[in-house]
Design a protein around this motif. Structure first.
Motif, PDB file in Angstrom:
ATOM      1  N   ILE A 254       9.614  61.565  19.565  1.00 10.63           N
ATOM      2  CA  ILE A 254      10.511  60.446  19.819  1.00 10.63           C
ATOM      3  C   ILE A 254      11.325  60.671  21.094  1.00 10.63           C
ATOM      4  O   ILE A 254      11.516  59.753  21.904  1.00 10.63           O
ATOM      5  CB  ILE A 254      11.454  60.238  18.614  1.00 10.63           C
ATOM      6  CG1 ILE A 254      10.641  59.907  17.360  1.00 10.63           C
ATOM      7  CG2 ILE A 254      12.459  59.137  18.886  1.00 10.63           C
ATOM      8  CD1 ILE A 254      11.460  59.883  16.109  1.00 10.63           C
ATOM      9  N   GLN A 300      16.366  57.936  12.823  1.00 10.40           N
ATOM     10  CA  GLN A 300      16.147  57.916  14.276  1.00 10.40           C
ATOM     11  C   GLN A 300      14.887  57.134  14.630  1.00 10.40           C
ATOM     12  O   GLN A 300      14.881  56.357  15.596  1.00 10.40           O
ATOM     13  CB  GLN A 300      16.036  59.350  14.795  1.00 10.40           C
ATOM     14  CG  GLN A 300      17.338  60.136  14.724  1.00 10.40           C
ATOM     15  CD  GLN A 300      17.181  61.540  15.287  1.00 10.40           C
ATOM     16  OE1 GLN A 300      16.450  61.760  16.242  1.00 10.40           O
ATOM     17  NE2 GLN A 300      17.873  62.496  14.678  1.00 10.40           N
ATOM     18  N   THR A 303      15.521  53.385  14.323  1.00 21.51           N
ATOM     19  CA  THR A 303      16.425  52.765  15.289  1.00 21.51           C
ATOM     20  C   THR A 303      15.953  52.908  16.733  1.00 21.51           C
ATOM     21  O   THR A 303      16.342  52.107  17.593  1.00 21.51           O
ATOM     22  CB  THR A 303      17.835  53.388  15.171  1.00 21.51           C
ATOM     23  OG1 THR A 303      17.724  54.828  15.271  1.00 21.51           O
ATOM     24  CG2 THR A 303      18.463  53.031  13.832  1.00 21.51           C
ATOM     25  N   ASN A 304      15.131  53.907  17.032  1.00 22.83           N
ATOM     26  CA  ASN A 304      14.737  54.167  18.422  1.00 22.83           C
ATOM     27  C   ASN A 304      13.353  53.644  18.787  1.00 22.83           C
ATOM     28  O   ASN A 304      12.950  53.746  19.942  1.00 22.83           O
ATOM     29  CB  ASN A 304      14.779  55.675  18.714  1.00 22.83           C
ATOM     30  CG  ASN A 304      16.184  56.237  18.622  1.00 22.83           C
ATOM     31  OD1 ASN A 304      17.158  55.502  18.766  1.00 22.83           O
ATOM     32  ND2 ASN A 304      16.307  57.534  18.376  1.00 22.83           N
ATOM     33  N   THR A 305      12.604  53.124  17.825  1.00 21.33           N
ATOM     34  CA  THR A 305      11.236  52.675  18.107  1.00 21.33           C
ATOM     35  C   THR A 305      11.248  51.259  18.669  1.00 21.33           C
ATOM     36  O   THR A 305      11.904  50.368  18.125  1.00 21.33           O
ATOM     37  CB  THR A 305      10.383  52.729  16.829  1.00 21.33           C
ATOM     38  OG1 THR A 305      10.396  54.063  16.314  1.00 21.33           O
ATOM     39  CG2 THR A 305       8.952  52.330  17.121  1.00 21.33           C
ATOM     40  N   GLU A 306      10.520  51.065  19.744  1.00 23.05           N
ATOM     41  CA  GLU A 306      10.425  49.756  20.385  1.00 23.05           C
ATOM     42  C   GLU A 306       9.604  48.801  19.524  1.00 23.05           C
ATOM     43  O   GLU A 306       8.525  49.138  19.046  1.00 23.05           O
ATOM     44  CB  GLU A 306       9.771  49.922  21.762  1.00 23.05           C
ATOM     45  CG  GLU A 306       9.582  48.633  22.518  1.00 23.05           C
ATOM     46  CD  GLU A 306      10.894  47.947  22.854  1.00 23.05           C
ATOM     47  OE1 GLU A 306      10.956  46.704  22.794  1.00 23.05           O
ATOM     48  OE2 GLU A 306      11.867  48.666  23.180  1.00 23.05           O
TER      49      GLU A 306
END
Length: 825
Positions: A254, A300, A303-306
C-alpha cells in the motif's frame, strides 16, 4: 554355386527395397508450417470446406507419424494441437508428444509438454509413461526445462505421479531461483489437492517463502498457504503466527511508490493484495488475536485504495469480505458497509450486484448500518437489470421493521404494481410477511393485503386467502369497513381469484353489515340485498371463476340466507347447482338443499358467524395434524376433544354437511364416551367441552422403549437425529422426535421440516419448538412425529427440508429407510 547365387540375389532385392523406400521418403512433400495451416483454414468459406482441409492435413500428419519422421515431428504436433483447439480429434498424437518430451532439444520438449497438457489426462494410462521423463527434467541443469516439467505436473499430474514426484517438487521449493520457486509452489498446490496426506512434506519449505522479495514467489506462496489452511485445521492454527508478516507485506504494497513492474492502474500488484486479503480472512476467522492484529491494516486498505478504477474496487470488495468474516471492530464494520453503499452508486451493474449481495449477507448482523443506505437500496428497485432488481427486493424486505414499515411498504407496493410477472409472487409473499409482523394497525394491515390482492392476486401464495380471512375475522371493529371495501373491489375487477374468494367469504359472513350501510371508517354505500345477490350470481356464472371460487361464492350465498330476507331466491340458486358437472359444487348444493328441506330449524345455528380465530400462544409446540405429509384441518379441532357417539340419523348428516365425510383418516385414540342426551344433536356434537372442569384426556402416554436413535440427515452442517418412543395406549403408534442442530457459523432461519409416508401408514406432524437453528451447535430445535403402523410394515419416510442460510434459501429432499426394527415391529 547355385546356392551362392540365390543369396546374392536376395541381398540385391533388400538393397533395392531400401533404396526405393529412401527415394519414396525423399519424394514426400515437406509438411506445411503452422502459420500456413492457420492461413489456409481461415480462407475456408464453409464448415464443410474447413473439415475437408483438416481431414486432408490429418491424413498427411498420420502418414508422417507412421514413417517415424523425426525431422518434422515437432511441426506436425504443433499443427495437431491447433486443430485440437478448433475442436477436432487429435488423440492419435499422444504418443508423439511423449517422443518429443524424451527429446534432448528444448523446442521439442516445449511442444511435447504442451501437447501432453492438452491431449493427456489422468484418466488415460498413457500419461504414466512420462513420469520418468518428468523426473529427469525436474533435475535438469536448465531452469526452463525444469519449468516445463513443473508446469506439466501441476496441470495434469495424477495422484500416482504426484506421490512419485512430490520429493522433487519439495527440493525445488527450497532453491534460491525465484523462477523455479514460484512454479514449484503452484505445483505443490496441485500435489496437495491430489494427495492431501503429502501436505506435511511441504511444511518445512514454507518457512522462508514469505521472506522472498520476488512478487511472483510471494503470490504463489500465499496460494500454497491458502490451500493448506483450507484443507487442514491444524495447518490453519499453525500459520496464524504468520499474520504479522502478512500484514507487513500488505502494508508495504500500500505504501510503496510507483513500480512499473507491478503497477496496475496506479495500484501496486492488486493480485497479490487480493490473495493476501483472502488468506487473512481465513486466519482471522473465529480468532480474536489474529483479528485484532489485522484491524489496522484493513482500515488502511479501505481508506487508501483508489476507487476510480475497477482494480481498486476489487481490492475494496475483498477487504469488505475480510472485515465481515473476522472478529473486527464495530467501527470497521460500519466502514465496510459504507464502502458497499458507495458501490451501489457505481455505474457498473456488476459492482452494484456484488454490493447488494454482500449487504444481504450482513443485514442480519449489522442491521442499523445497512439501514443508512435504505434510500439507495430502494432506488435499485427501479434498475432495468433483473438480477439487481431481485437482490434489491430481497434486501428491501430484510430492512423492513416497525419504524419504517409504512414507507418501505409504500415503495414495495409501487414496485409490485410495475414489476415483471416473475417478481410478483415473491414480492407479494414478502409484503404479506412484513405486514403481518410489523403492521401498525389492523386497518393498515387489511388495506395493504387488499392492495396486494387487487394488484397481484393471481400470484399470491395459496395460504394468503385463509390468512386474510383469519385477520378479518379477528378484527371485529373492521368488519363493516372491510366488507364494503371488498364489495367495491368486486365491482371493479373479478379476475383476481384470491380477491374474489376473500370478498365472497366476507359478504357471506357480514352481508348484513353491507346492506345496512353501517361503516364509520369511510362514507357508507347504499346497497340492496338484490344487488349483492346479483354480484354473487354473476361470479357463479363467470368464466373467470375457478371451481374453488365458485365454492366460496355458493357458500356465501347460503350464509346470506340467514342474514337477508330473500330466502326464496337463494333456494332457487342453490337448487340449480344440485346437478352441476363439478362434483364439489354439486355436493355442496345437495347438502345445502337438504339443510333447507330437512334441517331448516338448525340452519341459523349452523350458518351463524364464525367465531374469532385466536392464535394460541403456548409454552410448548402447537399441534398441527398431517396425513401423509398433508395438513389435515379436521384434526386441529378434534385432537383435544373426546370421541362422541352420534345417532345414525341426523348426526351423520350433520357431519356430511360440515365436510366430515371427506376427511382423510387421522390417528384415532381411545377416549371416554358419553351417552347420547336428549338435548339435540347439535348439543351432542358440541358436548363435553370441559364443562365439568375435569382434566382433558391425553392422546398419548409415551414410554421409552429402548429404541436406539439414528441420524436421518447430515449435510451442509445441518444434522437431524431421530429418537423413538412407543405409546402404551396403542402399540401400533411410534413417536419420533427429531432433533435438528447446526454446526455452521451462521444460524439457519425459516426452518421447515415436512415428512410423508406410504398410504398404509398415518402420520401426524406436530409444530416445531422453533424455526431458527442456532449456529455452532449452540442449541437444537425439536419436533414430534407420530406414525400409526397398523400392519407392522417396515417404516419408510420421505423428508423435505427448507431453510435460509447466509441469506440464501436452501431446499433438499431425502429418503429415510434405515429405521431401527424396534420402531416399527
Amino acid at each position: 554355386m547355385a546356392q551362392l547365387h540365390v543369396v546374392e540375389d536376395g541381398n540385391e532385392r533388400e538393397k533395392y527395397s531400401s533404396f526405393f523406400l529412401v527415394s519414396l521418403r525423399l519424394r514426400m512433400p515437406t509438411p506445411i508450417r503452422l502459420r500456413e495451416l492457420i492461413r489456409t483454414i481461415r480462407t475456408a468459406r464453409t464448415q464443410a470446406e474447413e473439415r475437408e482441409m483438416i481431414q486432408k492435413e490429418c491424413a498427411s500428419i498420420r502418414s508422417s507419424f507412421r514413417e517415424e519422421d523425426n525431422t518434422y515431428r515437432c511441426r506436425n504436433v504443433a499443427k495437431l494441437l491447433y486443430m485440437h483447439m478448433l475442436g477436432y480429434p487429435a488423440h492419435f498424437g499422444q504418443l508423439e508428444c511423449l517422443k518429443l518430451i524424451a527429446s534432448q532439444k528444448f523446442t521439442d520438449k516445449r511442444i511435447g509438454y504442451l501437447g501432453a497438457m492438452l491431449l493427456l489426462d489422468e484418466r488415460q494410462d498413457v500419461h504414466l509413461l512420462m513420469t520418468n521423463c518428468i523426473k529427469n527434467d525436474l533435475n535438469h541443469n536448465t531452469q526452463y526445462v525444469q519449468g516445463l516439467a513443473l508446469c506439466t505436473l501441476g496441470c495434469m499430474g495424477s495422484s500416482e505421479m504426484c506421490r512419485d514426484l512430490a520429493g522433487e517438487v519439495e527440493k525445488l521449493l527450497k532453491i534460491s531461483n525465484s523462477y523455479l520457486r514460484k512454479k514449484a509452489a503452484l505445483c505443490a498446490v496441485h500435489v496437495i489437492r491430489k494427495v492431501p496426506e503429502l501436505m506435511e512434506m511441504f511444511l518445512p519449505a514454507t518457512k522462508n517463502l514469505l521472506s522472498e522479495k520476488n512478487h511472483g514467489v510471494l503470490h504463489t506462496s500465499v496460494v500454497l498457504l491458502t490451500e493448506m489452511c483450507e484443507r487442514s485445521p491444524d495447518m490453519l492454527s499453525h500459520f496464524r503466527k504468520l499474520v504479522p508478516q502478512l500484514v507487513r507485506i500488505l502494508k508495504n504494497l500500500i505504501m510503496s511508490g510507483y513500480s512499473p513492474e507491478h503497477d496496475v492502474s496506479g495500484i501496486s500488484d492488486p493480485f497479490l493484495q487480493v490473495r493476501i486479503l483472502k488468506l487473512l480472512r481465513m486466519l482471522g476467522r473465529s480468532d480474536d488475536d489474529s483479528s485484532e492484529a489485522m484491524n489496522d491494516i484493513l482500515a488502511q486498505v479501505a481508506t487508501n485504495t483508489e476507487t476510480s478504477k475497477n482494480v481498486g474496487n476489487a481490492i475494496l470488495y475483498e477487504t469488505v469480505l475480510t472485515i465481515m468474516d473476522i472478529k473486527s471492530e464495530s467501527g470497521l464494520r460500519v466502514l465496510a458497509i459504507n464502502i458497499l453503499g458507495r458501490f451501489l452508486l457505481n455505474n457498473d451493474k456488476n459492482i452494484r450486484y456484488v454490493a447488494l449481495t454482500s449487504l444481504l449477507k450482513t443485514v442480519q448482523t449489522d442491521h442499523n448500518a445497512v439501514q443508512r443506505h435504505r434510500s439507495t437500496i430502494v432506488d435499485c428497485l427501479k434498475d432495468v437489470d433483473v438480477s439487481i432488481k431481485r437482490r434489491a427486493m430481497e434486501l428491501s424486505f430484510a430492512l423492513v421493521n416497525g419504524n419504517n414499515i409504512r414507507g418501505m411498504m409504500k415503495e414495495l407496493l409501487y414496485f409490485l404494481d410495475s414489476c415483471d410477472p416473475e417478481f410478483k409472487a415473491d414480492c407479494a409473499s414478502g409484503i404479506f410477511l412484513g405486514a403481518e409482523k410489523y403492521a401498525p394497525s389492523k386497518r393498515w394491515h387489511i388495506d395493504t393485503i387488499m392492495r396486494v390482492l387487487t394488484t397481484a392476486g393471481s400470484y399470491v401464495r395459496d395460504d394468503s386467502v385463509p390468512n386474510l380471512i383469519q385477520l378479518i375475522t379477528n378484527s371485529m371493529e373492521m368488519h363493516a369497513y372491510t366488507v364494503q371495501r371488498l364489495y367495491k373491489a368486486l365491482l371493479d375487477d373479478i379476475s383476481q381469484q384470491p380477491l374474489v374468494q376473500v370478498a365472497s367469504w366476507c359478504i357471506g359472513e357480514y352481508g348484513d353489515l353491507l346492506v345496512s350501510g353501517r361503516c364509520e371508517e369511510e362514507e357508507p354505500i347504499q346497497v340492496t340485498e338484490d344487488e349483492v345477490l346479483d354480484v354473487l350470481e354473476g361470479l357463479l356464472v363467470s368464466n373467470l371463476s375457478s371451481p374453488v371460487t365458485q365454492g366460496y361464492v355458493l357458500t356465501a350465498i347460503m350464509k346470506l340466507s340467514t342474514r337477508v330476507s330473500t330466502v326464496n331466491r337463494i333456494k332457487k340458486v342453490v337448487s340449480v347447482y344440485g346437478s352441476n358437472i363439478d362434483v364439489e359444487l354439486q355436493q355442496r348444493a345437495v347438502e345445502y338443499n337438504a339443510l333447507f328441506k330437512k334441517y331448516d330449524h338448525m340452519r341459523s345455528a349452523l350458518l351463524e358467524r364464525m367465531p374469532i380465530m385466536e392464535k394460541t400462544a403456548t409454552n410448548g409446540p402447537t399441534e398441527t395434524a398431517q396425513t401423509n405429509g398433508e395438513v389435515e384441518p379436521s384434526a386441529l379441532d378434534l385432537k383435544n376433544l373426546p370421541s362422541v357417539p352420534q345417532a345414525p340419523g341426523q348426526a351423520n348428516n350433520l357431519l356430511d354437511l360440515l365436510g366430515g365425510s371427506d376427511a382423510a383418516p387421522v390417528i384415532q385414540t381411545a377416549a371416554p364416551t358419553k351417552p347420547v342426551s336428549a338435548g339435540g344433536e347439535l348439543l351432542d356434537l358440541l358436548g363435553d367441552l370441559s364443562l365439568s372442569g375435569g382434566p382433558a384426556p391425553t392422546l398419548f402416554n409415551d414410554i421409552a422403549a429402548g429404541i436406539p436413535p439414528m441420524t436421518a440427515y447430515n449435510k451442509n452442517g445441518l444434522i437431524i437425529e431421530f429418537t423413538f418412543e412407543r405409546s402404551n395406549l396403542n402399540p401400533n403408534i411410534a413417536v419420533i422426535t427429531i432433533h435438528a442442530s447446526n454446526s455452521t457459523e451462521a444460524e439457519m432461519t425459516e426452518f421447515v421440516f415436512q415428512a410423508a409416508v406410504p398410504k398404509t401408514f398415518q402420520l401426524q406432524l406436530l409444530s416445531p419448538s422453533s424455526n431458527i437453528i442456532p449456529a455452532l451447535n449452540q442449541g437444537t430445535i425439536t419436533q414430534v412425529i407420530k406414525v400409526l403402523n397398523p400392519q407392522k410394515q417396515q417404516l419408510r419416510m420421505r423428508v423435505k427440508l427448507t431453510y435460509t442460510h447466509n441469506g440464501s434459501p436452501v431446499q433438499d429432499l431425502t429418503e429415510v429407510n434405515s429405521f431401527p426394527p424396534q420402531s416399527w415391529q
